[in-house]
Design an enzyme around this catalytic site. Structure first.
Site, PDB file in Angstrom:
ATOM      1  N   ARG A  50      -5.730   0.010  -9.638  1.00 22.39           N
ATOM      2  CA  ARG A  50      -4.902   1.197  -9.439  1.00 22.39           C
ATOM      3  C   ARG A  50      -3.465   0.770  -9.194  1.00 22.39           C
ATOM      4  O   ARG A  50      -3.119   0.358  -8.086  1.00 22.39           O
ATOM      5  CB  ARG A  50      -5.421   2.017  -8.264  1.00 22.39           C
ATOM      6  CG  ARG A  50      -6.829   2.574  -8.472  1.00 22.39           C
ATOM      7  CD  ARG A  50      -7.288   3.305  -7.220  1.00 22.39           C
ATOM      8  NE  ARG A  50      -8.624   3.888  -7.381  1.00 22.39           N
ATOM      9  CZ  ARG A  50      -9.277   4.535  -6.428  1.00 22.39           C
ATOM     10  NH1 ARG A  50      -8.702   4.663  -5.223  1.00 22.39           N
ATOM     11  NH2 ARG A  50     -10.471   5.037  -6.646  1.00 22.39           N
ATOM     12  N   ASP A  52       0.554   1.153  -8.575  1.00 19.78           N
ATOM     13  CA  ASP A  52       1.373   2.078  -7.807  1.00 19.78           C
ATOM     14  C   ASP A  52       2.430   2.753  -8.679  1.00 19.78           C
ATOM     15  O   ASP A  52       2.646   2.366  -9.837  1.00 19.78           O
ATOM     16  CB  ASP A  52       2.070   1.343  -6.661  1.00 19.78           C
ATOM     17  CG  ASP A  52       1.115   0.928  -5.559  1.00 19.78           C
ATOM     18  OD1 ASP A  52       0.046   1.541  -5.444  1.00 19.78           O
ATOM     19  OD2 ASP A  52       1.452  -0.021  -4.813  1.00 19.78           O
ATOM     20  N   TYR A 111      -1.386 -10.551 -12.888  1.00 25.58           N
ATOM     21  CA  TYR A 111      -0.151  -9.771 -12.788  1.00 25.58           C
ATOM     22  C   TYR A 111       1.041 -10.629 -13.190  1.00 25.58           C
ATOM     23  O   TYR A 111       1.057 -11.854 -12.976  1.00 25.58           O
ATOM     24  CB  TYR A 111       0.063  -9.258 -11.362  1.00 25.58           C
ATOM     25  CG  TYR A 111      -0.788  -8.066 -11.010  1.00 25.58           C
ATOM     26  CD1 TYR A 111      -0.328  -6.767 -11.224  1.00 25.58           C
ATOM     27  CD2 TYR A 111      -2.056  -8.222 -10.471  1.00 25.58           C
ATOM     28  CE1 TYR A 111      -1.103  -5.663 -10.902  1.00 25.58           C
ATOM     29  CE2 TYR A 111      -2.854  -7.133 -10.145  1.00 25.58           C
ATOM     30  CZ  TYR A 111      -2.356  -5.846 -10.369  1.00 25.58           C
ATOM     31  OH  TYR A 111      -3.147  -4.767 -10.058  1.00 25.58           O
ATOM     32  N   ARG A 202       3.887  -7.834  -4.652  1.00 23.28           N
ATOM     33  CA  ARG A 202       5.280  -7.497  -4.355  1.00 23.28           C
ATOM     34  C   ARG A 202       5.743  -8.131  -3.040  1.00 23.28           C
ATOM     35  O   ARG A 202       6.918  -8.491  -2.888  1.00 23.28           O
ATOM     36  CB  ARG A 202       5.449  -5.987  -4.317  1.00 23.28           C
ATOM     37  CG  ARG A 202       5.355  -5.330  -5.692  1.00 23.28           C
ATOM     38  CD  ARG A 202       5.235  -3.827  -5.598  1.00 23.28           C
ATOM     39  NE  ARG A 202       6.339  -3.247  -4.853  1.00 23.28           N
ATOM     40  CZ  ARG A 202       6.342  -2.011  -4.369  1.00 23.28           C
ATOM     41  NH1 ARG A 202       5.288  -1.221  -4.547  1.00 23.28           N
ATOM     42  NH2 ARG A 202       7.386  -1.564  -3.703  1.00 23.28           N
TER      43      ARG A 202
END
Length: 256
Positions: A50, A52, A111, A202
């Site tokens: 999921r 953001d 990622y 992040r």
């Protein structure tokens, strides 16, 4: 009901994230609406991760159960037709077993984070990268990243609203490369693990950027990790440089 795996690319800028929400646009909602144009709904699809608000994907994976035994290529073409003009693209469709699950069958997620260092504002990559205007040193960031590899309690790099049962995760890779661009440099962070905590990538990048800028030393990242305290984390970088770049499966359904 036949089950299909969908490999999905999207620009996260216009969306409130992957997950369907009331009264705001989401990637899940866009794909489900396209499915409803092909077969009566409602449709509920499950994704590998999921993302953001503002986060992009080059290879998100989801699965959908349909009543018709679609040809995978024709299904991808039909979905792409009905997804327009949303910045969402079905790259590939594959038929999978009834018990195959986009999330629970996955063995790793990958990622990419793109960070650009230059004084002049970005134009072509606006909304697709995080830009800083100061110089960054690659080698200290690479040294600092080594402290994060392996199985650790990542409480420091976990959002306060994270819903994971445990902060203990195994980080398999965190590789950083850099290359010159016109009047600056682009840094790419390649991160791989079976699963991630909320805002973990992040938080990593925001902290490592402080090392590249010289405000932190590589050893400070190890101290922050050991502290197991969110207050020890560096800044959390903005979402627009983050991409879900791949999902691994024991038998990749998209390999012919």
């Amino acid at each position: 009901m036949p089950r299909f795996a969908l490999k999905i690319e999207y620009h996260g800028g216009p969306f409130a994230g992957w997950q369907r929400q009331n009264d705001v646009p989401s990637v899940q909602g866009a794909v489900e609406a396209a499915l409803a144009r092909l077969e009566p709904g409602p449709h509920t699809i499950a994704a590998a991760g999921r993302t953001d608000a503002g986060v992009h994907a080059t290879a998100q994976v989801a699965h959908a159960d349909l009543t018709k035994d679609w040809d995978p290529f024709r299904l991808s073409e039909a979905l792409n037709y009905h997804l327009k003009p949303d910045p969402v693209s079905i790259l590939q469709v594959a038929k999978v077993a009834d018990d195959w699950h986009a999330r629970f069958s996955a063995t790793d997620r990958r990622y990419l984070f793109r960070l650009i260092s230059r004084r002049a504002p970005v134009t072509h990559d606006k909304g697709l990268v995080w830009q800083v205007t100061h110089d960054l040193d690659l080698e200290p960031m690479q040294q600092a990243a080594k402290h994060l590899i392996g199985r650790h309690d990542f409480t420091t790099f976990r959002s306060s609203i994270c819903q994971a049962d445990s902060p203990v995760k195994t980080l398999d890779a965190l590789d950083i490369e850099a290359f010159d661009i016109p009047h600056g440099r682009e840094f790419r962070f390649h991160v791989r693990a079976r699963s991630f905590l909320h805002n973990q990538v992040r938080s990593f990048v925001g902290t490592l950027e402080r090392v590249g800028a010289g405000s932190w030393q590589p050893a400070d990242v190890k101290e922050a990790l050991v502290a197991q305290n969110r207050a020890a984390c560096g800044p959390v970088c903005p979402p627009q440089g983050l991409y879900l770049a791949g999902v691994g499966y024991p038998d990749d359904p998209f390999v012919e």
